[in-house]
Motif scaffolding. Structure first.
Motif, PDB file in Angstrom:
ATOM      1  N   GLN A  78       1.788  -4.091 -13.525  1.00  0.00           N
ATOM      2  CA  GLN A  78       3.150  -3.786 -13.359  1.00  0.00           C
ATOM      3  C   GLN A  78       4.212  -2.781 -13.274  1.00  0.00           C
ATOM      4  N   MET A  79       3.521  -1.928 -14.197  1.00  0.00           N
ATOM      5  CA  MET A  79       3.545  -0.502 -14.238  1.00  0.00           C
ATOM      6  C   MET A  79       3.786   0.419 -12.954  1.00  0.00           C
ATOM      7  N   LEU A  80       2.509   0.556 -12.718  1.00  0.00           N
ATOM      8  CA  LEU A  80       1.736   1.330 -11.689  1.00  0.00           C
ATOM      9  C   LEU A  80       3.585   0.816 -10.150  1.00  0.00           C
ATOM     10  N   ASN A  83       6.487   1.978 -11.057  1.00  0.00           N
ATOM     11  CA  ASN A  83       6.332   2.801 -11.214  1.00  0.00           C
ATOM     12  C   ASN A  83       6.598   4.375  -9.862  1.00  0.00           C
ATOM     13  N   ARG A  84       7.585   4.911  -9.203  1.00  0.00           N
ATOM     14  CA  ARG A  84       7.459   5.877  -8.274  1.00  0.00           C
ATOM     15  C   ARG A  84       7.218   7.704  -8.196  1.00  0.00           C
ATOM     16  N   GLY A  85       6.800   7.404  -9.323  1.00  0.00           N
ATOM     17  CA  GLY A  85       5.970   8.934  -9.538  1.00  0.00           C
ATOM     18  C   GLY A  85       5.194   8.767 -11.263  1.00  0.00           C
ATOM     19  N   VAL A  86       5.043  10.199 -11.668  1.00  0.00           N
ATOM     20  CA  VAL A  86       4.302  10.153 -12.647  1.00  0.00           C
ATOM     21  C   VAL A  86       5.503  11.268 -14.292  1.00  0.00           C
ATOM     22  N   HIS A  87       4.837  11.566 -15.153  1.00  0.00           N
ATOM     23  CA  HIS A  87       5.917  12.159 -16.136  1.00  0.00           C
ATOM     24  C   HIS A  87       4.540  12.988 -16.860  1.00  0.00           C
ATOM     25  N   LYS A  88       5.112  13.960 -17.654  1.00  0.00           N
ATOM     26  CA  LYS A  88       4.693  14.397 -18.871  1.00  0.00           C
ATOM     27  C   LYS A  88       4.391  13.279 -20.007  1.00  0.00           C
ATOM     28  N   PRO A  89       3.152  13.725 -20.963  1.00  0.00           N
ATOM     29  CA  PRO A  89       2.023  15.319 -20.502  1.00  0.00           C
ATOM     30  C   PRO A  89       1.222  15.027 -19.157  1.00  0.00           C
ATOM     31  N   LEU A  90       0.349  15.585 -18.071  1.00  0.00           N
ATOM     32  CA  LEU A  90      -0.589  15.069 -17.634  1.00  0.00           C
ATOM     33  C   LEU A  90      -1.722  15.502 -17.745  1.00  0.00           C
ATOM     34  N   ILE A  91      -1.832  16.069 -19.046  1.00  0.00           N
ATOM     35  CA  ILE A  91      -3.540  16.369 -19.336  1.00  0.00           C
ATOM     36  C   ILE A  91      -3.155  15.428 -20.552  1.00  0.00           C
ATOM     37  N   SER A  92      -4.588  14.914 -20.694  1.00  0.00           N
ATOM     38  CA  SER A  92      -4.730  13.550 -22.066  1.00  0.00           C
ATOM     39  C   SER A  92      -6.337  14.290 -22.864  1.00  0.00           C
ATOM     40  N   ARG A  93      -6.467  14.476 -24.475  1.00  0.00           N
ATOM     41  CA  ARG A  93      -7.391  14.167 -24.463  1.00  0.00           C
ATOM     42  C   ARG A  93      -8.037  12.885 -25.027  1.00  0.00           C
ATOM     43  N   LEU A  94      -9.020  12.356 -25.094  1.00  0.00           N
ATOM     44  CA  LEU A  94      -9.522  11.129 -25.502  1.00  0.00           C
ATOM     45  C   LEU A  94     -10.230  11.633 -26.103  1.00  0.00           C
TER      46      LEU A  94
END
Length: 460
Positions: A78-80, A83-94
């Motif tokens: 549903q979120m995909l 949302n017609r875009g992305v937001h920060k943070p672009l990089i994540s640590r898992l």
């Protein structure tokens, strides 16, 4: 080291490829479909049940969503779609992979002086020094650090075709998908995917080259004067702005060709969506930077694009070419170290062949080398060079961390592509002249006097 983590960048691309194929074909409709994909990845690569949250976080990132460490998918689809875009943070640590790494000198630790503590194994203190180069994600082959991929959020836009959508490509794309894959064939591939057209960002580099040449003539009047160009590389710009405020005043106010392309295309086509195809992660961060956000809607890197073509069964070599000559030799060689200097110098010499103080360039590539040069400028002042160009990647954009081919080969192909242009210098580019006319500029000498264009091409 744990085998299931080694080589994770390739496994990550497999996850992305499967998502693209299934979402494009309409077979990714329910949470259970995402669960099935996670189970397949677990089985294929030998992960344990306790590592399911790690796999699912990489699925989330490949969908352009934030990781959350949860074992269950909830509203990701549903979120995909919403949302017609992305937001920060672009990089994540898992969580998880670092425990198996064993590399005491990995990029996470050795670039601490440049990057945010978010990406360090053992952060010591909060700093705001991240220059958003993205090398940490590219170098971590354990999947501990990864960036969002922005393709799935734009799939519906390509299928709906309610507004123009343009693929704007960095000149470093030349040869990235095989020496027999011409720019004309790439244009056909993008149109096959649903893009209205493919446009060389080098066209907008030509416009910025003219602007930079006039800026150089305006600012460099005496032997002690010098000018730093900010074109192309957002890492170079961030490094100066955040760490060298005393040098920042010598930096060009121009935006990058990527931002210029988005702003100008949206002026010509107000409802357009702009997708930039880049050799690095840094361009993703630049597109979301305050003051620049909105010019470019999505950024896809070359490695991701290769996987998209594969997932959609687009055989590039078999496609008929749709060739257009949009940019000059000067604009196209922006892709490699020294390209900006070469192009601006050609225009400066054409504008005023009798100029007493000639453009003397200094080119540097690599984050470490850029920093060393800036330290020298700070402590000793300029040497004989009065035009200074910095690139974070070795070799320039052709050496970006998300490219597909060897840097030396890429440089050779870019030079050939530039030499193939029927347009020698930016001043000879009639495509650029037509764009300038849209701003009522009939002479290139007025490029820095037009307030509307100045706003479009400047950060300030």
């Amino acid at each position: 080291m744990e085998d299931r983590f080694i080589g994770f960048n390739e496994k990550r691309m497999h996850i992305f490829s499967e998502l693209v194929r299934r979402y494009w074909n309409g077979s990714l409709n329910y949470i259970s479909d995402l669960d099935d994909l996670a189970a397949e990845i677990k089985e294929k690569y030998g992960y344990g049940e306790h590592e399911i949250p790690f796999i699912k976080d990489h699925i989330r990132l490949a969908m352009g969503l934030d990781p959350n460490g949860k074992e269950l998918f909830e509203e990701e689809l549903q979120m995909l779609r919403r949302n017609r875009g992305v937001h920060k943070p672009l990089i994540s640590r898992l969580e998880g992979p670092c425990a198996h790494c064993g590399d005491k000198k990995c990029r996470c630790d050795t670039t601490g002086k440049y990057e945010s503590p978010l990406y360090h194994k053992e952060p010591e203190e909060e700093r705001d020094e991240c220059i958003e180069c993205g090398f940490c994600a590219a170098d971590c082959d354990f999947g501990a650090i990864a960036e969002k991929i922005e393709f799935l959020p734009m799939v519906e836009l390509l299928k709906e075709r309610k507004s123009p959508i343009f693929a704007v490509v960095a000149p470093a794309i030349t040869g990235q998908f095989g020496e027999n894959v011409t720019m004309g064939k790439l244009r056909t591939a993008f149109q096959k995917m649903g893009f209205d057209d493919m446009i060389e960002v080098a066209l907008f580099a030509d416009i910025l080259t003219i602007k930079e040449a006039f800026e150089f003539n305006r600012l460099v009047k005496k032997e002690e004067d010098f000018f730093l160009t900010s074109c192309c590389c957002p890492v170079w710009f961030n490094l100066i702005k955040r760490n060298y405020p005393d040098i920042y005043e010598h930096l060009s106010p121009s935006v990058s060709p990527m931002i210029a392309s988005g702003r100008i295309l949206k002026r010509l086509y107000p409802d357009a969506k702009i997708v930039f195809f880049a050799p690095c992660t840094a361009k993703k961060a630049e597109a979301l930077e305050e003051g620049l956000k909105g010019a470019v809607d999505f950024v896809i890197n070359f490695r991701e694009l290769k996987e998209i073509f594969h997932a959609l069964d687009i055989n590039l070599e078999d496609l008929p070419p749709n060739d257009k000559d949009l940019a000059s030799l000067g604009g196209r060689v922006y892709a490699r170290t020294g390209g900006v200097s070469f192009s601006v110098k050609m225009v400066v010499n054409r504008l005023d062949p009798t100029r007493l103080i000639k453009l003397k360039s200094k080119k540097v590539d690599g984050v470490k080398e850029c920093r060393e040069l800036l330290e020298t400028l700070r402590s000793q002042g300029k040497d004989r060079a009065n035009f200074i160009e910095g690139m974070a990647c070795k070799g320039g954009c052709v050496g970006g961390p998300r490219t597909n081919i060897d840097t030396a080969k890429a440089t050779e192909l870019v030079n050939e592509f530039g030499e193939d242009s029927l347009i020698l210098t930016p001043l000879d580019n009639l495509n650029a002249v037509k764009i300038l006319k849209q701003f009522n500029i009939l002479s290139v000498a007025d490029i820095t006097k037009n307030e509307e264009l100045e706003h479009v091409l400047s950060r300030e």
